[in-house]
Design an enzyme around this catalytic site. Structure first.
Site, mmCIF file in Angstrom:
data_model
loop_
_atom_site.group_PDB
_atom_site.id
_atom_site.type_symbol
_atom_site.label_atom_id
_atom_site.label_comp_id
_atom_site.label_asym_id
_atom_site.label_seq_id
_atom_site.Cartn_x
_atom_site.Cartn_y
_atom_site.Cartn_z
ATOM 1 N N SER A 416 0.829 -1.205 0.000
ATOM 2 C CA SER A 416 0.000 0.000 0.000
ATOM 3 C C SER A 416 0.860 1.250 0.000
ATOM 4 O O SER A 416 0.345 2.352 -0.078
ATOM 5 C CB SER A 416 -0.919 0.001 1.218
ATOM 6 O OG SER A 416 -0.156 -0.016 2.399
ATOM 7 N N HIS A 437 -2.586 -2.817 -5.545
ATOM 8 C CA HIS A 437 -2.994 -2.525 -4.171
ATOM 9 C C HIS A 437 -4.504 -2.719 -4.016
ATOM 10 O O HIS A 437 -5.287 -1.953 -4.569
ATOM 11 C CB HIS A 437 -2.572 -1.085 -3.821
ATOM 12 C CG HIS A 437 -3.021 -0.625 -2.478
ATOM 13 N ND1 HIS A 437 -3.227 0.708 -2.169
ATOM 14 C CD2 HIS A 437 -3.306 -1.318 -1.346
ATOM 15 C CE1 HIS A 437 -3.624 0.805 -0.919
ATOM 16 N NE2 HIS A 437 -3.682 -0.409 -0.407
ATOM 17 N N GLU A 449 -5.784 -0.278 -6.939
ATOM 18 C CA GLU A 449 -4.820 0.765 -7.287
ATOM 19 C C GLU A 449 -3.650 0.094 -7.995
ATOM 20 O O GLU A 449 -2.968 -0.759 -7.413
ATOM 21 C CB GLU A 449 -4.349 1.479 -6.017
ATOM 22 C CG GLU A 449 -3.417 2.634 -6.282
ATOM 23 C CD GLU A 449 -3.062 3.394 -4.998
ATOM 24 O OE1 GLU A 449 -2.818 2.753 -3.955
ATOM 25 O OE2 GLU A 449 -3.023 4.640 -5.054
ATOM 26 N N ASN A 487 -3.447 6.229 -0.613
ATOM 27 C CA ASN A 487 -3.100 6.488 0.786
ATOM 28 C C ASN A 487 -2.378 7.818 0.970
ATOM 29 O O ASN A 487 -2.529 8.470 1.991
ATOM 30 C CB ASN A 487 -2.261 5.338 1.343
ATOM 31 C CG ASN A 487 -3.135 4.135 1.660
ATOM 32 O OD1 ASN A 487 -4.360 4.245 1.683
ATOM 33 N ND2 ASN A 487 -2.515 2.988 1.870
#
Ligand code: 3HC
Length: 706
Positions: A416, A437, A449, A487
């Site tokens: 991540s 991800h 992702e 993130n």
């Protein structure tokens, strides 16, 4: 294109076949309705034509109105002059021949026909509510007359697509052509068989289906109640209910007029604009400049997952759910047993809830094969490493993958945040390495992702994007940086929640603002659900590694008290036994007051608007940096990630669309003011400065500098 090219009238003996030909999905773009009307008039006027078939060319019947035309202020065709009116006034039977999709205006046209026949794989529905409007072509008046108000209400309020066999049971279509059958031939045969039947069965005349329902307002109130939580802040679902109610209380023509009124109330609302924006943003993600038309994604017929933890198990389920065999590799037999048990339990829960049959569960489990050696996965087309987030062990895994995987396999990491180039560097094939991800729970969350490393080839990128789509995800690509797009853009939001606590805001206050904004849960309630101990452990680790690591005294004190969230009966809130309701806790308020005073923060009263803006503007500013660094291809990709990864309310379009509704200038002014007041963390991104200086919307922002 002229009307004649968009719609043509062909002949099959004594049957006129009207073919709509507006690729890719036969949307009712300008010219199409006019073309259908012209063909209907020609067929009705031709004595050699006894009956008519309406069919779509290419992959679909008609996917509905052209969504790009909404909100443009174009004049609406007056009631009485639309395709349905010409169908209703016609003298010859019309059969709608449905394949692919008959959605929105597509199904409305089909319901204007006298008979409907569908290919086995076809889907029908009135999904207008999903783009913030209601069926405005008579759908709210005809569907209840066709299948009854109760069922019509459910379909119109949810917007769900109905597969042909179910449409047959419900009575939306009259016949289904078995798999492999010829729809056009079957429709022509049906038209011929019905050619002499009079009176023509018009859906508008089936008043017996809705008669008497006026006396049952309870049905509509019950629907309003059942959607209250999900549909909060939205108008379209409620107008849908009102329109179906009108079908039950008003004569057909008046019902149509009421439907128009309710439709017009919605078309230009921010909610409808945002939902249309989200629809196109989700399609835009597929456009990646380096993936040119000559690049062909590699087919993925088998997969492997490294690690049988929560993430690895969820990823394996994602493949099995879409019929792709997947091997799951775990070194320790105990961890593997636990992982497989978790997978079985997850499926069993779905069976208990009724969303999965026992047979489907067995089929999916049979597709997941536990293995214990790297050699056993060597022939997989794609492998996804899903071990814990540490660079050393990940590199070890990739070294082994490089040794065993067949040539051309996709080597993917479910990291991540970690540097994908560093992971790729231990292999001799960095062109085949990318980030994939998944979001937790991986078998449920829609977002994938896709992280492109410096050496990731366009074919690999295209293949991972497609792999995501093949397993029902929305794949969004981005570049390599700490935290990637999702993130990294979310991190300032989290920082700001904690800082506001330190300034004296209460968890329940912040959560309420986010709940009112439209999030399903506030960030603190989410924290309690996920468990606070994981973050605590990671903070302790980071603090040990980095003496400058910013402490979180309030969160730490909760954890020191053993308050890890719902699982311990207390976290940011307290919980009663067997009850997930979060109750504000004076102990937490005391800790916040004490820590806030220790930090020397003066008491501060927060308005709801300040809370909302501080949380979201912090992330908008970061997203601007991400755009500036060419990590994102476009600002709408940020929105798609927030919609599908973080529960951002869809009817607000996404983080950047929402920011556009406030205006780039105002966002910039506010961030600049907070920069003065709070210091460097609020320094406006250069990109934001540039956009403000040129008054360019976030939507139109180009990646890179300038
Ligand atoms: N209007 C304009 N463009 C549309 C469209 C529509 N109704 N439906 C699809 N498209 C476009 C997409 O934007 C995409 O364009 P792109 O290739 O340039 O990106 C292309 O058609 C193909 O669409 P998808 O990539 O979505 O193709 P899929 O095969 O995955 O899905 C679909 C097909 C299920 C039909 C999906 O496109 C869809 O859900 N479309 C919208 C359906 C809809 O909402 N219909 C109701 C419209 S409102 C209405 O009819 C109002 C009436 O009541 C008055």
């Amino acid at each position: 294109m002229s009307e004649n090219e968009l719609v043509r009238l062909e002949r099959d003996g004594d049957i006129g076949v009207i073919v709509v030909d507006n690729p890719p999905v036969n949307a009712l773009s300008p010219g199409v309705p006019e073309g259908i009307i012209a063909s209907l008039n020609a067929a009705n006027a031709d004595p050699a034509i006894k009956a008519i078939v309406l069919i779509g060319a290419g992959r679909s019947f008609i996917a509905g109105a052209d969504i790009r035309q909404f909100g443009k202020g174009r004049p609406r065709t007056p009631l009485g002059q639309r395709t349905y009116d010409v169908m209703d006034a016609g003298t010859k039977p019309i059969v709608a021949a449905i394949h692919g999709y008959a959605l929105g205006g597509g199904l409305e046209n089909a319901m204007g026909c006298h008979y409907r026949i569908a290919a086995h794989s076809a889907k029908v529905g009135l999904p207008e509510v999903l783009i913030g409007i209601l069926p405005g072509g008579g759908g709210t008046q005809r569907l209840p007359r066709l299948i009854g108000a109760q069922k019509a209400l459910e379909l119109i309020v949810t917007g769900r697509h109905v597969p042909a066999p179910e449409a047959l049971t419900l009575g939306i279509v009259d016949a289904v052509v078995p798999e492999g059958g010829n729809l056009r031939a079957a429709a022509v045969a049906m038209a011929r068989a019905k050619a002499d039947i009079r009176p023509l069965p018009r859906v508008r005349d089936r008043n017996q289906q809705v008669a008497g329902l006026a006396a049952n307002p309870g049905m509509f109130d019950a629907m309003r109640k059942s959607i209250a939580r999900k549909a909060r802040n939205q108008k379209a679902p409620y107008n849908c209910i009102l329109a179906v109610e009108a079908a039950c209380t008003l004569p057909f023509e008046q019902g149509l007029a009421r439907e128009q009124e309710l439709f017009l109330e919605l078309e230009n609302l921010p909610e409808a604009r945002a939902l249309r924006y989200a629809f196109f943003a989700e399609r835009e993600v597929a456009r990646i400049p380096e993936v040119t038309p000559d690049i062909h994604p590699r087919p993925i017929a088998s997969a492997a997952v490294i690690g049988a933890g929560t993430m690895g198990g969820g990823i394996a389920m994602s493949f099995a759910d879409f019929g792709i065999p997947v091997k799951i590799l775990e070194a320790s037999p105990e961890a593997m047993a636990r992982g497989m048990e978790r997978i079985r339990n997850n499926y069993a829960t779905s069976v208990k809830r009724g969303s999965l049959t026992e047979a489907a569960m067995a089929e999916r489990l049979a597709l997941i094969e536990p293995v214990s050696t790297f050699e056993a996965i060597g022939q997989a087309d794609a492998v996804i490493e899903a071990i814990f987030e540490e660079m050393g062990p990940k590199k070890e895994v990739f070294t082994k993958l490089d040794a065993v995987m067949k040539e051309g396999a996709l080597l993917l990491s479910n990291t991540s945040a970690l540097n994908i180039d560093e992971i790729a560097s231990v292999t001799k094939r960095p062109q085949d390495v990318a980030g994939a991800h998944f979001f937790s729970p991986a078998n449920v969350m829609k977002l994938l992702e896709v992280v492109k490393g410096a050496h990731t080839s366009p074919t690999t990128l295209a293949s991972v994007m497609k792999l995501g789509r093949d397993i029902g995800k929305i794949s969004v690509a981005c570049g390599n940086c700490d935290g990637f797009l999702a993130n990294r853009s979310r991190a300032p939001f989290s920082v700001e929640t904690i800082i506001m606590l330190e300034e004296g805001a209460l968890p329940e206050q912040i959560d309420k603002v986010m709940l009112d904004f439209g999030y399903p849960m506030g960030p603190f309630a989410v924290g309690d659900l996920a468990g606070l101990d994981i973050g605590w452990a990671s903070r302790k680790r980071r603090a040990a590694e980095n003496p400058n690591y910013r402490k979180q005294p309030i969160s730490d004190r909760l954890c020191e008290l053993g308050r890890f969230g719902q699982k311990t009966g207390a976290g940011w809130y307290r919980y009663e036994k067997g009850d997930r309701t979060p109750y504000p806790d004076p102990i937490v308020a005391d800790i916040i007051r004490e820590e806030s005073a220790k930090l020397g923060n003066p008491p501060h009263t927060f308005t709801d608007e300040e809370i909302l803006r501080r949380l979201l503007f912090a992330s908008v500013n970061e997203a601007c940096k991400i755009l500036e660094e060419n990590i994102a291809y476009r600002s709408s990709d940020v929105d798609v990630m927030w919609l599908h990864g973080f529960g951002f309310p869809r009817y607000r379009g996404g983080l950047m669309h929402w920011a556009d509704t406030i205006g780039v200038q105002e966002v910039y002014n506010q961030i600049s003011a907070w920069h003065q007041r709070y210091g460097s963390r609020w320094a406006p991104a250069q990109k934001l400065r540039d956009l403000a200086a040129t008054n360019t919307s976030f939507r139109d922002a180009k990646p890179g500098r300038g």
